[in-house]
Write a protein that holds these residues in place. Structure first.
Motif, PDB file in Angstrom:
ATOM      1  N   PRO A 221       9.788  50.931  27.454  1.00  0.00           N
ATOM      2  CA  PRO A 221       9.797  52.470  28.441  1.00  0.00           C
ATOM      3  C   PRO A 221      10.471  51.688  29.107  1.00  0.00           C
ATOM      4  N   LEU A 222      11.114  51.116  29.941  1.00  0.00           N
ATOM      5  CA  LEU A 222      12.039  50.912  30.863  1.00  0.00           C
ATOM      6  C   LEU A 222      13.618  50.333  30.638  1.00  0.00           C
ATOM      7  N   HIS A 385       9.118  44.821  36.768  1.00  0.00           N
ATOM      8  CA  HIS A 385       9.053  45.966  35.810  1.00  0.00           C
ATOM      9  C   HIS A 385       7.334  46.476  36.495  1.00  0.00           C
ATOM     10  N   SER A 386       6.220  45.587  36.247  1.00  0.00           N
ATOM     11  CA  SER A 386       5.033  45.671  36.443  1.00  0.00           C
ATOM     12  C   SER A 386       4.630  46.171  37.878  1.00  0.00           C
ATOM     13  N   SER A 411       5.169  54.298  33.359  1.00  0.00           N
ATOM     14  CA  SER A 411       3.729  52.790  33.329  1.00  0.00           C
ATOM     15  C   SER A 411       2.559  53.472  32.449  1.00  0.00           C
ATOM     16  N   ARG A 412       2.470  54.014  31.977  1.00  0.00           N
ATOM     17  CA  ARG A 412       0.794  54.104  30.959  1.00  0.00           C
ATOM     18  C   ARG A 412       1.606  53.471  30.009  1.00  0.00           C
ATOM     19  N   GLN A 413       2.921  52.462  29.820  1.00  0.00           N
ATOM     20  CA  GLN A 413       3.307  51.770  28.575  1.00  0.00           C
ATOM     21  C   GLN A 413       2.925  50.445  29.077  1.00  0.00           C
ATOM     22  N   LEU A 414       3.376  50.612  30.429  1.00  0.00           N
ATOM     23  CA  LEU A 414       3.860  48.840  31.126  1.00  0.00           C
ATOM     24  C   LEU A 414       2.150  48.621  31.742  1.00  0.00           C
ATOM     25  N   LEU A 415       1.107  49.171  32.424  1.00  0.00           N
ATOM     26  CA  LEU A 415       0.286  48.846  32.740  1.00  0.00           C
ATOM     27  C   LEU A 415      -1.181  48.931  32.055  1.00  0.00           C
TER      28      LEU A 415
END
Length: 492
Positions: A221-222, A385-386, A411-415
């Protein structure tokens, strides 16, 4: 020039490419304002002929003439050329350097020894990751530097002839033979077994190409290579996939680094062999290497001890917020809501408080979006990234983003769920704080938050009571609901 307007420039003359980077200012976070790369492949055929590639030498003269003109026009000082493995090892390297001096009069030109190259690479990684503790692997066209970093410095360092161009030539294009060569050369590095179980930090264009391919392949996602992190298993699977994939498969990926695709399988072979020897705890890609190491050593040594994330947050707050002095009071004001936080979580909360007003001058309709994108996509060597995902989500909530907005999908995907909940809680608390105090410390001191027996209590002083309208009540209730607590307003 003042430190804020000073410019510096470096030409990184490698075995595969040459790059000019011009940095702005003297800051803890190197800020490139010009960055141009040209592929020369000076090291192609070096092992067979002992000489630099003739076509690359001819092209280099034109490119370096342009780089000299650009750097001088931009007022860069210091301005230096660093040449690495190909020029160092070629029989015609000295003649090539003499020709560069004639083309770039007055510019220092240094041919780095392998240990010097390792020194700069280590400093580059430590620029963004001062707490790094593990193995740095910096791959170029002609060499691979391996460096042990820990406690903000480096210890063992070695250079090997495992650059991707040289490895391709020695193996005659055979992946199987390349693996044999890599294992033979790595076996001679007697301190490598001591790196077992530690992080592996990857630097260099060919390694960055692997990250770009993995990001595209997995729809990560990033789209940022810097501090892109994989587990050992994920990195091993990625390397095997790159080695096994036909070039046409790689070319179809969006954003595939086409000029690096021929090198990618050989970089993957080196990575695979390294991982077999050190079994890293994780693999971290760094875009900071030799050039940033040069910058930190020769330009910004006076600020090298600063924390990169804290320094960048302070710089952004001073430039974009109404007042940078509210950060510390906000950290104290929000502390009662996070009594169970870890050291890392507290640091992220502190950074979010420092950055909590950087959208104040944006258009109200776009504050959430602009602030989120600044954090997620902005330059900053220390933000992994987090951290970006947490702080970005916190500030988007502070500016009332809709929680189902596609904007915050990264953010929804990484956290994790708990991290998202913490970010939302902090964002709502910051929104409430700014509603109460209008960005001023004197009004923030008039109120405070408490958690008592399952109830969130907002304590208001006399001036805060007069200023507390329906917006305050609404935002306080949203914060209490997010924490699954009852709410109560109390006057002092």
């Amino acid at each position: 020039m003042s430190s804020s307007s000073q410019r510096s420039a470096i030409v990184d003359l490698g075995s595969n490419s040459v790059r000019l980077v011009v940095f702005e200012g003297v800051t803890r976070n190197p800020l490139p304002i010009f960055n141009e790369k040209v592929t020369l492949k000076l090291g192609r055929g070096l092992d067979a002929t002992g000489r630099l590639n003739d076509e690359g030498v001819a092209l280099a003269m034109d490119v370096l003439g342009r780089f000299h003109t650009v750097a001088r026009a931009m007022g860069a000082e210091p301005f230096e050329v660093l040449a690495t493995a190909a020029v160092r090892d070629a029989s015609n390297g000295p003649d090539f350097v003499d020709a560069i001096r004639a083309r770039m009069p007055g510019v220092p030109i240094r041919v780095l020894e392998g240990t010097e190259e390792a020194d700069y690479a280590a400093r580059g990684v430590l620029c963004g990751l001062p707490e790094a503790n593990g193995l740095v692997a910096d791959i170029g066209g002609g060499s691979l530097e391996l460096i042990h970093v820990a406690d903000g410095q480096y210890f063992e360092a070695v250079t090997t002839k495992l650059g991707v161009i040289r490895l391709h030539d020695r193996a005659k294009g055979s992946i199987e033979r390349a693996a044999e060569i890599a294992n033979e050369l790595l076996a001679a590095v007697n301190w490598l077994p001591g790196m077992t179980g530690r992080p592996l930090y990857l630097v260099g264009g060919a390694f960055r190409a692997l990250a770009r391919l993995q990001i595209a392949r997995t729809q990560y996602p990033l789209n940022l290579v810097h501090l892109f992190t994989l587990s050992e298993g994920e990195a091993r699977e990625m390397a095997d996939w790159v080695i096994a994939s036909p070039r046409r498969t790689l070319e179809k990926l969006p954003g595939a680094p086409r000029k690096r695709l021929a090198d990618a399988p050989f970089a993957a072979v080196v990575l695979r062999c390294l991982m077999e020897r050190v079994r890293p705890s994780k693999v971290v890609f760094s875009v900071d290497g030799l050039r940033e190491g040069w910058y930190m050593r020769h330009v910004a040594s006076s600020v090298a001890e600063l924390d990169p994330m804290t320094d960048l947050a302070a710089e952004m707050a001073n430039r974009l917020a109404r007042s940078a002095s509210l950060a510390e009071p906000l950290v104290s004001w929000t502390a009662p809501l996070f009594r169970d936080e870890t050291r890392t979580q507290k640091r992220l909360r502190e950074l979010a408080c420092m950055l909590s007003d950087i959208g104040s001058y944006d258009h109200p309709e776009y504050r959430a979006e602009q602030t989120y994108r600044r954090v997620m996509h902005g330059h900053g060597v220390g933000f992994d990234h987090s951290a970006r995902a947490f702080i970005g989500l916190t500030l988007a909530v502070r500016y009332e983003v809709s929680m189902d907005s596609p904007l915050i999908e990264p953010s929804r995907q990484l956290l994790s769920r708990s991290e998202i909940e913490r970010a939302v809680r902090l964002g709502l608390a910051l929104r409430l704080a700014y509603t109460l105090c209008a960005g001023t410390k004197v009004l923030l001191d008039e109120c405070r938050l408490l958690v008592e027996d399952g109830t969130l209590v907002l304590v208001l002083g006399a001036r805060s009571v007069r200023a507390a309208g329906s917006a305050v009540r609404r935002r306080f209730e949203r914060l209490a609901a997010a924490m699954q607590l009852e709410c109560q307003v109390r006057e002092e």
